[in-house]
Design a protein around this motif. Structure first.
Motif, PDB file in Angstrom:
ATOM      1  N   VAL B 123       5.060   6.018   7.035  1.00 17.22           N
ATOM      2  CA  VAL B 123       5.590   6.379   5.712  1.00 17.22           C
ATOM      3  C   VAL B 123       5.503   7.877   5.467  1.00 17.22           C
ATOM      4  O   VAL B 123       6.218   8.412   4.613  1.00 17.22           O
ATOM      5  CB  VAL B 123       4.892   5.627   4.543  1.00 17.22           C
ATOM      6  CG1 VAL B 123       5.118   4.134   4.644  1.00 17.22           C
ATOM      7  CG2 VAL B 123       3.418   5.951   4.474  1.00 17.22           C
ATOM      8  N   SER B 124       4.628   8.586   6.225  1.00 16.98           N
ATOM      9  CA  SER B 124       4.492  10.011   5.967  1.00 16.98           C
ATOM     10  C   SER B 124       5.436  10.852   6.820  1.00 16.98           C
ATOM     11  O   SER B 124       5.574  12.043   6.589  1.00 16.98           O
ATOM     12  CB  SER B 124       3.035  10.439   6.214  1.00 16.98           C
ATOM     13  OG  SER B 124       2.698  10.209   7.556  1.00 16.98           O
ATOM     14  N   VAL B 168       0.349  -1.203  -1.891  1.00 12.97           N
ATOM     15  CA  VAL B 168      -0.174   0.027  -2.493  1.00 12.97           C
ATOM     16  C   VAL B 168       0.337   1.252  -1.734  1.00 12.97           C
ATOM     17  O   VAL B 168       0.748   2.250  -2.331  1.00 12.97           O
ATOM     18  CB  VAL B 168      -1.717  -0.003  -2.538  1.00 12.97           C
ATOM     19  CG1 VAL B 168      -2.268   1.368  -2.904  1.00 12.97           C
ATOM     20  CG2 VAL B 168      -2.201  -1.052  -3.521  1.00 12.97           C
ATOM     21  N   PHE B 171       4.007   1.928  -2.384  1.00 10.42           N
ATOM     22  CA  PHE B 171       4.101   2.416  -3.766  1.00 10.42           C
ATOM     23  C   PHE B 171       3.674   3.885  -3.814  1.00 10.42           C
ATOM     24  O   PHE B 171       4.341   4.741  -4.396  1.00 10.42           O
ATOM     25  CB  PHE B 171       3.207   1.560  -4.654  1.00 10.42           C
ATOM     26  CG  PHE B 171       3.129   2.025  -6.091  1.00 10.42           C
ATOM     27  CD1 PHE B 171       4.221   1.885  -6.925  1.00 10.42           C
ATOM     28  CD2 PHE B 171       1.965   2.593  -6.597  1.00 10.42           C
ATOM     29  CE1 PHE B 171       4.155   2.307  -8.246  1.00 10.42           C
ATOM     30  CE2 PHE B 171       1.893   3.019  -7.916  1.00 10.42           C
ATOM     31  CZ  PHE B 171       3.004   2.871  -8.749  1.00 10.42           C
ATOM     32  N   TRP B 172       2.560   4.171  -3.172  1.00  7.10           N
ATOM     33  CA  TRP B 172       2.024   5.535  -3.103  1.00  7.10           C
ATOM     34  C   TRP B 172       3.045   6.478  -2.468  1.00  7.10           C
ATOM     35  O   TRP B 172       3.219   7.617  -2.892  1.00  7.10           O
ATOM     36  CB  TRP B 172       0.742   5.500  -2.260  1.00  7.10           C
ATOM     37  CG  TRP B 172      -0.091   6.741  -2.277  1.00  7.10           C
ATOM     38  CD1 TRP B 172      -0.089   7.712  -1.336  1.00  7.10           C
ATOM     39  CD2 TRP B 172      -1.038   7.136  -3.254  1.00  7.10           C
ATOM     40  NE1 TRP B 172      -0.988   8.691  -1.667  1.00  7.10           N
ATOM     41  CE2 TRP B 172      -1.589   8.367  -2.846  1.00  7.10           C
ATOM     42  CE3 TRP B 172      -1.480   6.560  -4.456  1.00  7.10           C
ATOM     43  CZ2 TRP B 172      -2.561   9.038  -3.592  1.00  7.10           C
ATOM     44  CZ3 TRP B 172      -2.445   7.231  -5.174  1.00  7.10           C
ATOM     45  CH2 TRP B 172      -2.976   8.465  -4.743  1.00  7.10           C
ATOM     46  N   ALA B 173       3.736   5.968  -1.463  1.00  3.95           N
ATOM     47  CA  ALA B 173       4.695   6.793  -0.745  1.00  3.95           C
ATOM     48  C   ALA B 173       6.043   6.863  -1.439  1.00  3.95           C
ATOM     49  O   ALA B 173       6.983   7.448  -0.898  1.00  3.95           O
ATOM     50  CB  ALA B 173       4.867   6.257   0.674  1.00  3.95           C
ATOM     51  N   GLY B 174       6.146   6.268  -2.592  1.00  2.92           N
ATOM     52  CA  GLY B 174       7.352   6.463  -3.382  1.00  2.92           C
ATOM     53  C   GLY B 174       8.396   5.372  -3.295  1.00  2.92           C
ATOM     54  O   GLY B 174       9.545   5.602  -3.659  1.00  2.92           O
ATOM     55  N   ALA B 175       8.033   4.191  -2.841  1.00  2.00           N
ATOM     56  CA  ALA B 175       9.026   3.115  -2.782  1.00  2.00           C
ATOM     57  C   ALA B 175       9.445   2.717  -4.191  1.00  2.00           C
ATOM     58  O   ALA B 175       8.676   2.839  -5.155  1.00  2.00           O
ATOM     59  CB  ALA B 175       8.449   1.911  -2.048  1.00  2.00           C
ATOM     60  N   ASP B 176      10.675   2.241  -4.284  1.00  2.00           N
ATOM     61  CA  ASP B 176      11.250   1.854  -5.566  1.00  2.00           C
ATOM     62  C   ASP B 176      10.477   0.687  -6.190  1.00  2.00           C
ATOM     63  O   ASP B 176      10.034  -0.222  -5.487  1.00  2.00           O
ATOM     64  CB  ASP B 176      12.696   1.411  -5.281  1.00  2.00           C
ATOM     65  CG  ASP B 176      13.544   1.596  -6.504  1.00  2.00           C
ATOM     66  OD1 ASP B 176      13.011   1.374  -7.598  1.00  2.00           O
ATOM     67  OD2 ASP B 176      14.706   1.985  -6.342  1.00  2.00           O
ATOM     68  N   LEU B 177      10.332   0.715  -7.506  1.00  4.10           N
ATOM     69  CA  LEU B 177       9.655  -0.385  -8.198  1.00  4.10           C
ATOM     70  C   LEU B 177      10.348  -1.717  -7.953  1.00  4.10           C
ATOM     71  O   LEU B 177       9.704  -2.755  -7.799  1.00  4.10           O
ATOM     72  CB  LEU B 177       9.631  -0.106  -9.708  1.00  4.10           C
ATOM     73  CG  LEU B 177       8.433   0.687 -10.221  1.00  4.10           C
ATOM     74  CD1 LEU B 177       8.549   0.848 -11.718  1.00  4.10           C
ATOM     75  CD2 LEU B 177       7.139  -0.021  -9.857  1.00  4.10           C
ATOM     76  N   ALA B 344      -1.776   9.102   2.633  1.00  3.40           N
ATOM     77  CA  ALA B 344      -1.421   7.680   2.720  1.00  3.40           C
ATOM     78  C   ALA B 344      -2.542   6.872   3.366  1.00  3.40           C
ATOM     79  O   ALA B 344      -2.870   5.768   2.925  1.00  3.40           O
ATOM     80  CB  ALA B 344      -0.128   7.516   3.523  1.00  3.40           C
TER      81      ALA B 344
END
Lengths: 610, 406
Positions: B123-124, B168, B171-177, B344
């Protein structure tokens, strides 16, 4: 900051909030338990507390097909120790009175994973005299008591050791594998039906709850027994076995190594299931002496080994019918196709022999005379792949799925199997011996009986099984066990041709004349399994009556030599007994019958088409 | 901003871990002394020493070591997870163990941290976008593979942890709600559909409305309505066709008080142990519930009951505060990490700690179903203890390279 750091500050706060909420919830709950409900729990802990005592269910019974009890339960007394009340200073007295190894007692008590108030089983099957001793010494033995358990009682005349199987105290290893339901000291089915139907037979333990004081003495039944759970008794099972035939089969095998499986070809029910040498289940009920156990394990005849379903041998010539069925169905040959047999077959410089020079021979006499050359050549015409495919239809190379705890799948070679095993280093020569059931093909007597039953009934494979019905004691219903069946995609004329070959093998000029029975016509096939370690094993598979088969049988006599000599008369006796019962057929009653010289002379039998 | 976790060794975090480790051994001694299982206490000491060694090894690793070798670590961790299925030892119906010289090794524990590291790496990466279905699918697969291998052992509790840190971390990495809800809502729908038809229907309706309000897109809202309804009805269809005893097993799993004998009995005894501890507890080695061995398997799943009974509310709160402090530090390290990867990874590890503490303590307090999740630093179990020590060391390692202040 959002560009510098990964997560946005808003998302970070959401996560932090979730963590915080979780901990707040835990803290609140802790407060509630330890402050608000403190008094109730303190009282509960001081009354200390609930003692849970298991109630053993009665293990299910085993009935024969006439609903006579063959395996029953008897009360037996088990010595117990409640660790919390027990005083270690009385250990020497305890071990002296009951002749126990004090280390064993120590081990049992400390190994128990239950709480200190639950009684631990120390010794099973103590005598009335010992029970009296316990009563006399009660005061000196705090925490020592007994409970009544049931132990198996065997009521049948036959031994049936491998089929029924034995029950035994659960081992540490099995305890870990089976999970928390079982506790040390519990009895569990270890082999045969006792193991296969363990979950059905054992029932479900119940529990009684008792309030005890802080010193561990029972004060009263908790809530007047309202939260007690009754034990659910084990279900009973009903066997399809013909008890007289079973007993007869066992007697036929006495003094030899081998096995007999007899089936009802119309439904796959097992009528006899005998393996020799065997052992006496009565010796393994209750407390088992370690000497007996060692003897059974070290006996070079391996009496604990179930030769009916665990031992796999090359099927020899009894496998020729499979090749014939496949070739006929695939249209490689028909009933009239002949193949020349000059008495031997040579492939790449290696010569494979036949029993004689049969000339131009077709499939029926090839089965009758057990011509090897016919089948050597036929497997090449048919091809390896089709042979393996047809073999798999009869469940060769896989378990039949019979309701017995231990079963070998045997080996059914295929191209993939050889490639896996030998890589590229196998050749067509391997196929030649497969054509006559030798080499790497291995089958169990159980598989052979099911195969013979399928030929006998005209192509329906029934899963062999010995339990007809299960009787649920609590619900009170009798449930028939469903029998999976499979109609094989093979034409009727194929079956009748092969069956006629088997008829000729017994009643014509063939190798199976010793399986003839008075009063009915039998059909069958001899086989000889090559044994690199000694004398060959003798096979016979057959069924009777020829026209409307009531019994199919597979017999193997280890080191019996040629199938026609050793196995065929045994199979003949079994088939005769199954059809006519004791005393019929021959003057000698149910003694082992040997073919008379007169019967050895072949008679001409008309072709009986189905 | 002044409150920053900047540079250097986080001695306070190390101290908190050390105190928790010591309290764990103290509790385990109390739960096992004088019994056959005392040997587990002795084993645990061996594990603790090994854990401290591993902690130091991780701390001394090069700065970007875990970033570079993330996928290698992941691959190496998957191998034993695969091998354990055919070759593993079965313990209480779970085939997830290797036996080595009398010690059991559970690969699923180590794989947990390895998966966090691999997912953090993915994810990073600058080429990864969690807005694309492809990358989201890859992220999902990174977690799905080890989860599946653990699920078929079968071990449901450990598997659950994987999905918690997955959610988590993305979500932390910016995934859409909307994406997150798409992962979570079918699970809730499935559970509700077993419990109560009307609650399930109401949930799917409300959820679709929320989707519509979030996106103003009737298509997406309808898609989720259909998805959740079909998941729920499918689960219900299969559930209805399960044999009674399996239904009972699921029901007991979701609500242990239904079975007073097995799981329910354990929970009740655990609650009595905690509740009777009161404010100050009964004193060390004086807890009647603990000493009379009323709480089964107290050294693993119910270890928290020991200090709660013997040291009371004060002892229990101290332990919760120590865990809270570890989480707080972990979160702050994640927030301030200068590299996306470290950030992350740190939040993933912190989440693993959170789930373990929350579920385990919740279990002991009769708040959550008994699903066999151990308590970090305290529960018996070598693989788990070593894994948590590695995880804690990774947090400290990350903090080492955080920049100081603004």
């Amino acid at each position: 900051m959002d560009s510098e750091h990964f997560s946005s500050s808003r998302r970070g706060i959401v996560i932090y909030g979730i963590f915080l909420a979780g901990f707040a919830l835990l803290g609140y709950r802790l407060y509630h338990l330890q402050f608000v409900e403190y008094d109730a729990f303190r009282e509960h802990a001081a009354r200390n507390s609930l003692r849970r005592i298991a109630r053993e269910p009665m293990r299910g019974l085993i009935y024969d097909r006439e609903m006579k009890v063959v395996v029953d339960n008897n009360p037996s007394y088990t010595l117990t120790v409640t660790p919390f009340e027990f005083s270690w200073s009385s250990l020497p007295l305890l071990s002296r009175l009951f002749a126990l190894d004090s280390n064993l007692v120590r081990y049992r008590i400390s190994k128990s994973t239950r709480n200190a108030f639950e009684p631990v089983k120390i010794a099973r099957d103590i005598t009335f005299e010992q029970l009296a001793l316990l009563e006399e010494n009660r005061a000196a033995l705090p925490g020592v008591s007994y409970l009544v358990e049931s132990r198996r009682e065997y009521k049948m005349q036959a031994r049936m050791a491998h089929l029924i199987g034995y029950t035994k105290e659960i081992s540490q290893k099995l305890l870990e594998k089976k999970g928390p339901y079982y506790q040390p000291g519990d009895i569990v089915g270890y082999s045969g039906l006792e193991a296969y139907y363990e979950d059905v037979l054992r029932g479900v333990k119940g529990y009684g709850y008792y309030t005890v004081d802080s010193r561990g003495k029972v004060v009263e039944s908790f809530e007047n027994g309202r939260s007690d759970e009754a034990a659910t008794e084990g279900s009973d099972i009903v066997l399809s076995l013909d008890m007289k035939l079973q007993d007869y089969a066992e007697r036929l095998l006495r003094g030899r190594r081998g096995s007999i499986v007899a089936l009802d070809p119309s439904n796959g029910e097992i009528l006899a299931f005998a393996s020799s040498p065997d052992y006496d289940l009565k010796d393994l009920s209750g407390r088992i002496s370690s000497d007996l156990w060692r003897n059974l394990n070290e006996d070079e005849g391996h009496p604990l080994y179930n030769r009916c379903s665990m031992a796999a041998y090359p099927p020899g010539s009894t496998f020729k019918m499979l090749l014939a069925v496949a070739a006929l169905q695939e249209g490689i040959i028909d009933e009239k196709t002949t193949i020349p047999c000059p008495g031997s077959y040579t492939l790449a410089g290696v010569t494979f022999k036949c029993h004689g020079a049969h000339g131009n021979i077709s499939v029926i006499p090839a089965i009758e005379y057990s011509c090897n050359v016919f089948f050597y050549k036929l497997i090449f015409k048919l091809g390896f792949d089709a042979w393996s495919r047809y073999g798999a239809m009869f469940h060769f190379g896989r378990k039949t799925g019979m309701d017995i705890a231990s079963e070998s799948p045997g080996v059914l070679p295929s191209e993939a199997y050889y490639n896996r095993r030998y890589g590229k280093r196998w050749n067509k020569g391997y196929l030649v011996s497969l054509g006559i059931g030798q080499g790497e093909v291995n089958t169990t007597p159980l598989q052979m009986a099911a195969y013979t039953a399928t030929i006998a009934n005209g192509g329906t494979y029934f899963r062999p099984h010995v339990v007809r019905a299960i009787i649920d004691r609590t619900a009170g219903g009798k449930k028939m066990v469903p029998v999976p069946r499979e109609k094989l995609p093979i034409a009727d004329h194929v079956w009748s041709t092969v069956r006629y070959g088997m008829f000729r093998a017994v009643n014509g000029n063939g190798t199976g004349y010793a399986a003839r029975i008075g009063g009915a016509q039998a059909a069958g096939k001899t086989g000889t399994a090559q044994n690199p370690h000694g004398r060959d094993h003798a096979w016979f598979v057959g069924f009777a009556p020829y026209k409307n088969p009531k019994v199919a049988v597979a017999v193997i006599i280890e080191n019996g030599g040629w199938g026609g000599d050793a196995a065929a008369p045994v199979a003949g006796s079994i088939m005769r007994y199954a059809l006519f019962g004791p005393g019929a057929g021959t003057a000698g009653g149910d003694s082992l019958r040997v073919a008379t010289p007169d019967e050895r002379r072949p008679k001409v039998v008309p072709h009986l088409a189905d | 901003m002044t409150d920053r976790s900047g540079g250097g060794v986080d001695y306070l975090l190390i101290a908190a871990v050390a105190v928790l480790l010591a309290l764990g051994l103290v509790s385990m001694y109390s739960a096992t002394h004088g019994t056959e299982v005392f040997v587990r206490f002795q084993k645990q000491i061996v594990w603790a020493v090994l854990g401290i060694l591993l902690f130091v090894v991780v701390l001394l690793s090069p700065a970007r070591f875990f970033h570079y070798s993330a996928y290698i670590i992941y691959a190496v961790a998957l191998v034993p997870l695969l091998l354990v299925l055919p070759f593993g030892k079965v313990v209480s119906g779970n085939a997830g163990w290797f036996g080595v010289a009398g010690f059991g090794i559970q690969p699923s524990e180590f794989a947990k941290v390895a998966t966090v590291i691999a997912l953090a790496r993915f994810v990073s990466d600058s080429t990864t976008s969690l807005r694309s279905f492809r990358d989201l699918g890859i992220a999902f697969a990174i977690v799905f593979v080890p989860w599946l291998l653990i699920f078929i052992q079968p071990d449901f509790g450990t598997g659950l942890v994987y999905w918690a840190f997955f959610l988590v971390m993305i979500f932390w990495a910016g995934a859409d709600l909307v994406i997150l809800l798409a992962f979570v809502s079918p699970v809730i729908a499935a559970v509700l559909s077993i419990f109560d038809l009307w609650m399930f229907l109401a949930f799917t309706m409300v959820l679709s409305v929320v989707f519509y309000l979030l996106r103003r897109n009737i298509g997406v809202a309808l898609l989720f309505l259909v998805l959740n309804l079909s998941v729920g009805f499918t689960v219900q269809y299969f559930y209805d066709r399960l044999p009674e005893y399996q239904k009972a097993r699921i029901a007991v799993f979701l609500d242990p008080s239904r079975s007073p004998t097995s799981a329910g009995y354990n929970v009740m005894q655990a609650k009595v142990a905690v509740g009777s501890g009161g404010l100050t507890g009964k004193g060390y080695l004086q807890g009647t519930q603990t000493q009379l061995r009323f709480v089964p398997e107290q050294w693993t799943d119910f270890i928290f009951c020991v200090p709660a009974e013997e040291f009371g509310f004060i002892g229990a709160i101290v332990i919760l505060c120590l865990f809270g402090f570890v989480l707080h530090r972990g979160w702050r390290i994640a927030r301030d990490a200068p590299f996306r990867f470290s950030s992350a990874m740190a939040i993933g590890i912190t989440t693993v700690f959170f789930v373990h503490v929350f579920v385990n303590v919740g279990m002991s307090l009769g708040l959550l179903p008994v699903i066999g999740i151990p308590l970090p630093f305290m529960s018996y179990g070598g693989s788990f203890l070593m894994t948590t020590m590695i995880a804690a060391a990774l947090l400290v390692h990350t903090a080492l390279y955080n920049t100081r202040g603004e």
